[in-house]
Scaffold this motif. Structure first.
Motif, mmCIF file in Angstrom:
data_model
loop_
_atom_site.group_PDB
_atom_site.id
_atom_site.type_symbol
_atom_site.label_atom_id
_atom_site.label_comp_id
_atom_site.label_asym_id
_atom_site.label_seq_id
_atom_site.Cartn_x
_atom_site.Cartn_y
_atom_site.Cartn_z
ATOM 1 N N LEU A 118 -34.837 -12.841 -6.843
ATOM 2 C CA LEU A 118 -33.393 -12.669 -6.668
ATOM 3 C C LEU A 118 -32.689 -14.019 -6.545
ATOM 4 C CD1 LEU A 118 -33.341 -9.630 -4.187
ATOM 5 C CD2 LEU A 118 -32.951 -9.605 -6.658
ATOM 6 N N THR A 119 -33.306 -14.945 -5.829
ATOM 7 C CA THR A 119 -32.706 -16.278 -5.703
ATOM 8 C C THR A 119 -32.557 -16.935 -7.068
ATOM 9 O OG1 THR A 119 -33.645 -16.554 -3.486
ATOM 10 C CG2 THR A 119 -32.977 -18.547 -4.652
ATOM 11 N N GLN A 120 -33.585 -16.814 -7.882
ATOM 12 C CA GLN A 120 -33.527 -17.408 -9.210
ATOM 13 C C GLN A 120 -32.459 -16.753 -10.094
ATOM 14 O OE1 GLN A 120 -37.289 -18.050 -11.217
ATOM 15 N NE2 GLN A 120 -38.369 -18.169 -9.256
ATOM 16 N N ARG A 121 -32.117 -15.510 -9.777
ATOM 17 C CA ARG A 121 -31.107 -14.802 -10.563
ATOM 18 C C ARG A 121 -29.691 -15.021 -10.014
ATOM 19 N NH1 ARG A 121 -32.966 -11.252 -14.294
ATOM 20 N NH2 ARG A 121 -30.942 -10.214 -14.341
ATOM 21 N N GLY A 122 -29.549 -15.862 -9.009
ATOM 22 C CA GLY A 122 -28.223 -16.201 -8.518
ATOM 23 C C GLY A 122 -27.753 -15.433 -7.299
ATOM 24 N N TYR A 123 -28.628 -14.661 -6.673
ATOM 25 C CA TYR A 123 -28.250 -13.976 -5.437
ATOM 26 C C TYR A 123 -28.200 -14.998 -4.299
ATOM 27 C CZ TYR A 123 -29.101 -9.457 -7.680
ATOM 28 O OH TYR A 123 -29.042 -8.373 -8.509
ATOM 29 N N ARG A 124 -27.246 -14.796 -3.377
ATOM 30 C CA ARG A 124 -27.137 -15.710 -2.239
ATOM 31 C C ARG A 124 -27.156 -14.916 -0.935
ATOM 32 N NH1 ARG A 124 -21.961 -15.711 -0.219
ATOM 33 N NH2 ARG A 124 -20.355 -14.745 -1.533
ATOM 34 N N LEU A 125 -27.712 -15.534 0.072
ATOM 35 C CA LEU A 125 -27.793 -14.911 1.385
ATOM 36 C C LEU A 125 -26.419 -14.897 2.038
ATOM 37 C CD1 LEU A 125 -29.604 -13.829 3.726
ATOM 38 C CD2 LEU A 125 -29.799 -16.207 4.480
ATOM 39 N N THR A 126 -25.972 -13.714 2.497
ATOM 40 C CA THR A 126 -24.660 -13.615 3.128
ATOM 41 C C THR A 126 -24.713 -13.143 4.575
ATOM 42 O OG1 THR A 126 -24.330 -11.342 2.347
ATOM 43 C CG2 THR A 126 -23.566 -13.115 0.918
ATOM 44 N N SER A 127 -25.769 -12.428 4.955
ATOM 45 C CA SER A 127 -25.806 -11.882 6.309
ATOM 46 C C SER A 127 -27.197 -11.333 6.603
ATOM 47 C CB SER A 127 -24.754 -10.770 6.465
ATOM 48 O OG SER A 127 -24.681 -10.343 7.810
ATOM 49 N N TYR A 128 -27.353 -10.832 7.833
ATOM 50 C CA TYR A 128 -28.579 -10.158 8.259
ATOM 51 C C TYR A 128 -28.213 -8.886 9.005
ATOM 52 C CZ TYR A 128 -30.852 -14.740 7.597
ATOM 53 O OH TYR A 128 -31.302 -15.918 7.083
#
Length: 283
Positions: free
Chosen positions: A108-118
């Protein structure tokens, strides 16, 4: 209050069981939204044991839920889902348990997803039953159809005015959209509802549903003017007692990290099982 139960150890099997129940809940609510609207604008797609759901514009059910325990999705499957969300003008939101296959987070990181919350998933063993606790001045009862609108008003208003303690939620929803989502979940997911009263007035509401022996505690909220008076404690213990009596072996609750809801749950004996990372990819 029962805080003497041993803490649950959450292995991959238990995490998968909980995530499957969560995906099923999201799917049921989404299907209900599709029936309500009848316009064919939504979708519900399976992906590697999880579900990708779009209920309607702005809905809290618009997400990928349960991913991580049914294998790593291939790029083609992810691309199809990303296009489906993009066609509706919304970002892709993925809730990914930290116990999920690490290869998925990397993908997912490689596909451009970014961490926004937990968000935190807490659990409690219900072995041996559970006793109700009602603080002075607070009573809890099952909520019947005759007071559904009041129950809904209290729950949705509580969501609209979250407690300031802990990490703020990454999401906000219009009242009408949240009310519609709660109606859909209640009607389709077999949720049992409870009302908390002070002075004969409904000031809190909550629900739970069972799935494969898991009691999913959902929809708990207290009217802002009645917080810090034991309403959540009463609602929680009532649901735990009934969940244990119904044959569930574990109760699960999802909270914002460091929130008052998490504090109340841990006072009742819940323990942190795992954390979900909330990942976002703009269309």
């Amino acid at each position: 209050m029962d805080t003497n139960r041993p803490p649950l150890f959450c292995d991959l099997g238990l995490a998968e069981r909980i995530e499957r129940a969560e995906a099923h809940l999201v799917a049921k609510g989404t299907e209900a939204a599709h029936r309500r609207r009848g316009d064919g604008a939504g979708f519900l797609k399976p992906i590697s044991g999880a579900v990708a759901a779009f209920a309607e514009d702005g809905s809290p059910l618009n997400k990928v839920a349960g991913l991580g325990f049914g294998g790593v999705p291939d790029a083609e499957a992810l691309e199809e889902i990303e296009h489906a969300f993009a066609d509706r003008g919304v970002a892709v939101l993925v809730e990914l348990a930290h116990l999920a296959d690490p290869a998925i987070g990397d993908m997912l990181t490689q596909r451009g997803y970014r961490l926004t919350s937990y968000e935190n998933v807490l659990g409690l063993s219900l072995a041996g039953g559970y006793e109700r606790v009602e603080p002075d001045g607070v009573t809890v009862r099952e909520s019947g159809d005759e007071e559904f609108e009041r129950w809904l008003e209290v729950v949705v208003d509580g969501f609209a005015h979250p407690d300031a303690q802990g990490v703020p939620s990454h999401e906000e929803f219009p009242y009408e959209v949240m009310a519609a989502a709660v109606r859909d979940l209640v009607g389709a997911a077999g949720m049992k509802r409870y009302s908390a009263l002070r002075g004969g007035v409904v000031v809190g509401g909550a629900g739970f549903r069972t799935a494969a022996g898991i009691a999913q505690l959902t929809g708990a909220a207290t009217a802002p003017a009645h917080r810090r008076r034991g309403v959540q404690t009463a609602l929680l213990s009532a649901r735990l007692a009934d969940a244990a009596a119904s044959g569930c072996d574990i109760a699960v609750i999802t909270t914002q990290p460091g929130s008052k809801s998490q504090e109340n749950a841990q006072r009742q004996g819940f323990h942190l099982l795992y954390t979900r990372a909330v990942l976002l990819k703009q269309g």
